[in-house]
Motif scaffolding. Structure first.
Motif, PDB file in Angstrom:
ATOM      1  N   ASP A   1       0.834  -1.203   0.000  1.00 30.63           N
ATOM      2  CA  ASP A   1       0.000   0.000   0.000  1.00 30.63           C
ATOM      3  C   ASP A   1       0.870   1.255   0.000  1.00 30.63           C
ATOM      4  O   ASP A   1       0.531   2.270  -0.623  1.00 30.63           O
ATOM      5  N   GLU A   2       2.004   1.175   0.688  1.00 35.26           N
ATOM      6  CA  GLU A   2       2.934   2.303   0.688  1.00 35.26           C
ATOM      7  C   GLU A   2       3.532   2.503  -0.693  1.00 35.26           C
ATOM      8  O   GLU A   2       3.719   3.634  -1.150  1.00 35.26           O
ATOM      9  N   PHE A   3       3.815   1.398  -1.385  1.00 34.16           N
ATOM     10  CA  PHE A   3       4.324   1.482  -2.754  1.00 34.16           C
ATOM     11  C   PHE A   3       3.279   2.114  -3.661  1.00 34.16           C
ATOM     12  O   PHE A   3       3.587   2.940  -4.521  1.00 34.16           O
ATOM     13  N   ARG A   4       2.020   1.751  -3.445  1.00 30.97           N
ATOM     14  CA  ARG A   4       0.931   2.317  -4.248  1.00 30.97           C
ATOM     15  C   ARG A   4       0.866   3.838  -4.078  1.00 30.97           C
ATOM     16  O   ARG A   4       0.663   4.577  -5.042  1.00 30.97           O
ATOM     17  N   GLU A   5       1.064   4.297  -2.858  1.00 31.36           N
ATOM     18  CA  GLU A   5       1.057   5.734  -2.593  1.00 31.36           C
ATOM     19  C   GLU A   5       2.245   6.428  -3.255  1.00 31.36           C
ATOM     20  O   GLU A   5       2.119   7.549  -3.756  1.00 31.36           O
ATOM     21  N   ILE A   6       3.404   5.766  -3.254  1.00 30.93           N
ATOM     22  CA  ILE A   6       4.596   6.338  -3.885  1.00 30.93           C
ATOM     23  C   ILE A   6       4.379   6.516  -5.385  1.00 30.93           C
ATOM     24  O   ILE A   6       4.766   7.530  -5.978  1.00 30.93           O
ATOM     25  N   LEU A   7       3.722   5.529  -5.995  1.00 29.76           N
ATOM     26  CA  LEU A   7       3.505   5.556  -7.446  1.00 29.76           C
ATOM     27  C   LEU A   7       2.360   6.465  -7.862  1.00 29.76           C
ATOM     28  O   LEU A   7       2.234   6.806  -9.043  1.00 29.76           O
ATOM     29  N   GLN A   8       1.554   6.854  -6.913  1.00 33.34           N
ATOM     30  CA  GLN A   8       0.370   7.661  -7.232  1.00 33.34           C
ATOM     31  C   GLN A   8       0.764   8.987  -7.882  1.00 33.34           C
ATOM     32  O   GLN A   8       1.672   9.675  -7.437  1.00 33.34           O
ATOM     33  N   GLY A   9       0.087   9.322  -8.947  1.00 30.65           N
ATOM     34  CA  GLY A   9       0.338  10.586  -9.626  1.00 30.65           C
ATOM     35  C   GLY A   9       1.356  10.510 -10.739  1.00 30.65           C
ATOM     36  O   GLY A   9       1.574  11.497 -11.451  1.00 30.65           O
ATOM     37  N   SER A  10       1.993   9.343 -10.919  1.00 27.80           N
ATOM     38  CA  SER A  10       2.972   9.215 -11.994  1.00 27.80           C
ATOM     39  C   SER A  10       2.295   9.278 -13.360  1.00 27.80           C
ATOM     40  O   SER A  10       1.264   8.639 -13.589  1.00 27.80           O
ATOM     41  N   LEU A  11       2.886  10.056 -14.262  1.00 26.98           N
ATOM     42  CA  LEU A  11       2.372  10.127 -15.635  1.00 26.98           C
ATOM     43  C   LEU A  11       2.826   8.939 -16.469  1.00 26.98           C
ATOM     44  O   LEU A  11       2.341   8.736 -17.581  1.00 26.98           O
ATOM     45  N   PHE A  12       3.770   8.153 -15.929  1.00 27.21           N
ATOM     46  CA  PHE A  12       4.384   7.077 -16.711  1.00 27.21           C
ATOM     47  C   PHE A  12       3.918   5.690 -16.272  1.00 27.21           C
ATOM     48  O   PHE A  12       4.083   4.723 -17.005  1.00 27.21           O
ATOM     49  N   ILE A  13       3.351   5.589 -15.060  1.00 27.71           N
ATOM     50  CA  ILE A  13       2.907   4.301 -14.537  1.00 27.71           C
ATOM     51  C   ILE A  13       1.404   4.370 -14.302  1.00 27.71           C
ATOM     52  O   ILE A  13       0.939   5.086 -13.407  1.00 27.71           O
ATOM     53  N   ASP A  14       0.647   3.641 -15.107  1.00 29.47           N
ATOM     54  CA  ASP A  14      -0.812   3.697 -14.971  1.00 29.47           C
ATOM     55  C   ASP A  14      -1.275   2.781 -13.840  1.00 29.47           C
ATOM     56  O   ASP A  14      -0.490   2.059 -13.215  1.00 29.47           O
ATOM     57  N   GLU A  15      -2.567   2.790 -13.578  1.00 27.17           N
ATOM     58  CA  GLU A  15      -3.123   2.047 -12.446  1.00 27.17           C
ATOM     59  C   GLU A  15      -2.915   0.550 -12.594  1.00 27.17           C
ATOM     60  O   GLU A  15      -2.616  -0.147 -11.613  1.00 27.17           O
ATOM     61  N   ALA A  16      -3.044   0.046 -13.815  1.00 21.65           N
ATOM     62  CA  ALA A  16      -2.886  -1.397 -14.028  1.00 21.65           C
ATOM     63  C   ALA A  16      -1.460  -1.837 -13.705  1.00 21.65           C
ATOM     64  O   ALA A  16      -1.248  -2.876 -13.061  1.00 21.65           O
ATOM     65  N   ARG A  17      -0.478  -1.066 -14.153  1.00 20.25           N
ATOM     66  CA  ARG A  17       0.918  -1.420 -13.856  1.00 20.25           C
ATOM     67  C   ARG A  17       1.177  -1.292 -12.354  1.00 20.25           C
ATOM     68  O   ARG A  17       1.862  -2.130 -11.759  1.00 20.25           O
TER      69      ARG A  17
END
Length: 421
Positions: free
Chosen positions: A351-367
């Motif tokens: 879940d912490e990793f999910r928060e880190i990735l949130q907002g990235s223009l290069f990594i979509d939700e599926a990835r």
């Protein structure tokens, strides 16, 4: 700066003269070693025989300080700097680095380390800005920069933030995932109590960068595993892992088995593909030459399926593994003890990793979801390995107890002896 002087220099370790050298003007290579002043301060892993420094080995070390030719965007930066090769940048900043205390002093110049080193003095960010793909202001570009001696293939630059020397490093390709991985890896190690370099995330012009403070001080220096392993010849029958430990033991570096256990566990969890012999090592005191111990774990971005398309993100996929084995399932077997490891501390890390990735223009939700799922499964896989190891040790211990009982009292009768359940 160095062009105003001749091509004769003194290789120094802080203010200790190590050797007189000459640099070839065309290639930047060490063309001659005129004499050695202090063998104790010769860079670690460089052979000295009969009072003479191995010039080929010293040249390899010197060229290893240069920006690698594989650095993303390096050709454009060199063109802007009007410099032919990265090796030619070395003497422009006197070989000064933020990783150790070696430098070259023009032989006919009055210069001392305290007034030149980048740990305590200002430095230009012109080179770093160009390497990061940023525009520089003004016509005169200063080459006095620690970026001339930065390694690795990703775009990066040194800067000063709140008085601290910090490294800013970008990502690669269409996914730009490495900065996020650095942050996740440092969060994971913090939970497990593993000495590490802490990374934070910086987003600039919508591109992600990782930021970390320099863990080397004006009194210390990093010696990579590669050069530690050059201090002794490796016997053919000795593994790379054991050779590294043997070299560390011979040098008197403490705590290395435990440090390697932790590094191997981290690399297994994050599926690190690029823990090569130049991005882990040891730290020593640059003044007393005393060994302090293993360097904190750093440079973990090439992990977590960073270059793989989403369809290939799998916790069980066979990935490139370094530095001791070619397979993570084999390398994890080198861990001597898991007694220190509390995997319950990683509860919710996905879940912490999910928060880190949130907002990235290069990594979509599926990835993002695929990455978080795979990370959780790697933790579960390691838990199974730890449990299996513990069970095997318990069975072995019980067998040893039984053997001792038999040896002591003879073979017990079937009706009055039974092992505990």
């Amino acid at each position: 700066m160095a062009d105003a002087w001749n091509r004769k220099y003194v290789l120094k370790h802080k203010d200790v003269a190590v050797a007189d050298i000459e640099l070839d003007d065309a290639t930047g290579a060490i063309s001659a070693i005129a004499g050695m002043h202090d063998e104790r301060h010769v860079p670690v892993g460089i052979p000295v025989k009969k009072g003479r420094i191995d010039r080929a080995a010293l040249n390899e070390w010197w060229h290893g300080r240069a920006i690698p030719a594989s650095r993303d965007g390096i050709q454009e930066a060199l063109a802007a700097l009007s410099v032919a090769t990265t090796h030619k940048l070395l003497d422009k900043s006197l070989g000064l680095s933020l990783s150790d205390q070696y430098w070259i002093c023009p032989s006919n110049a009055e210069a001392d380390w305290s007034r030149l080193n980048f740990f305590e003095n200002d430095f230009s960010e012109d080179v770093g800005n160009l390497l990061l793909g940023l525009r520089t202001t003004g016509e005169n570009i200063s080459l006095m920069s620690p970026d001339n001696t930065s390694d690795g293939w990703l775009k990066k630059k040194w800067t000063v933030i709140d008085g601290k020397r910090c490294l800013i490093k970008g990502g690669s390709g269409a996914i730009q995932q490495e900065p996020y991985n650095e942050v996740l890896a440092s969060r994971l190690m913090e939970r497990l109590g593993i000495p590490h370099v802490s990374y934070t995330l910086l987003v600039q012009d919508e591109y992600p960068y990782s930021v970390c403070e320099n863990f080397i001080t004006p009194q210390t220096e990093l010696v990579t595993a590669w050069y530690v392993m050059q201090t002794r010849q490796k016997p053919n029958h000795t593994s790379v892992y054991q050779h590294y430990l043997n070299c560390c033991e011979a040098l008197g570096i403490p705590g290395m088995v435990e440090a390697m256990d932790r590094m191997i566990v981290v690399d297994y969890l994050i599926a690190n593909e690029d823990r090569h012999q130049n991005n882990f090592g040891v730290i020593r005191n640059a003044e007393t030459l005393e060994w302090i111990g293993a360097a904190p774990i750093y440079d973990s971005g090439s992990s977590l399926w960073f270059s793989k398309p989403q369809a290939l993100i799998s916790p069980t996929a066979k990935l490139v593994c370094k530095p001791f084995k070619q397979d993570h399932q084999e390398q994890i077997k080198l861990v001597t003890s898991f007694d220190w490891l509390d995997l319950s501390a990683l509860r919710g890390i996905e879940d912490e990793f999910r928060e880190i990735l949130q907002g990235s223009l290069f990594i979509d939700e599926a990835r993002c979801e695929a990455l978080c799922f795979a990370l959780r499964k790697r933790i579960d896989m390691l838990a199974e390995i730890v449990h299996s190891r513990s069970l095997r040790i318990w069975v072995d211990d019980r067998s040893a107890d039984v053997t001792e009982n038999i040896a002591y009292s003879g073979t017990p009768a079937d009706d009055d002896w039974e092992p505990d359940r």
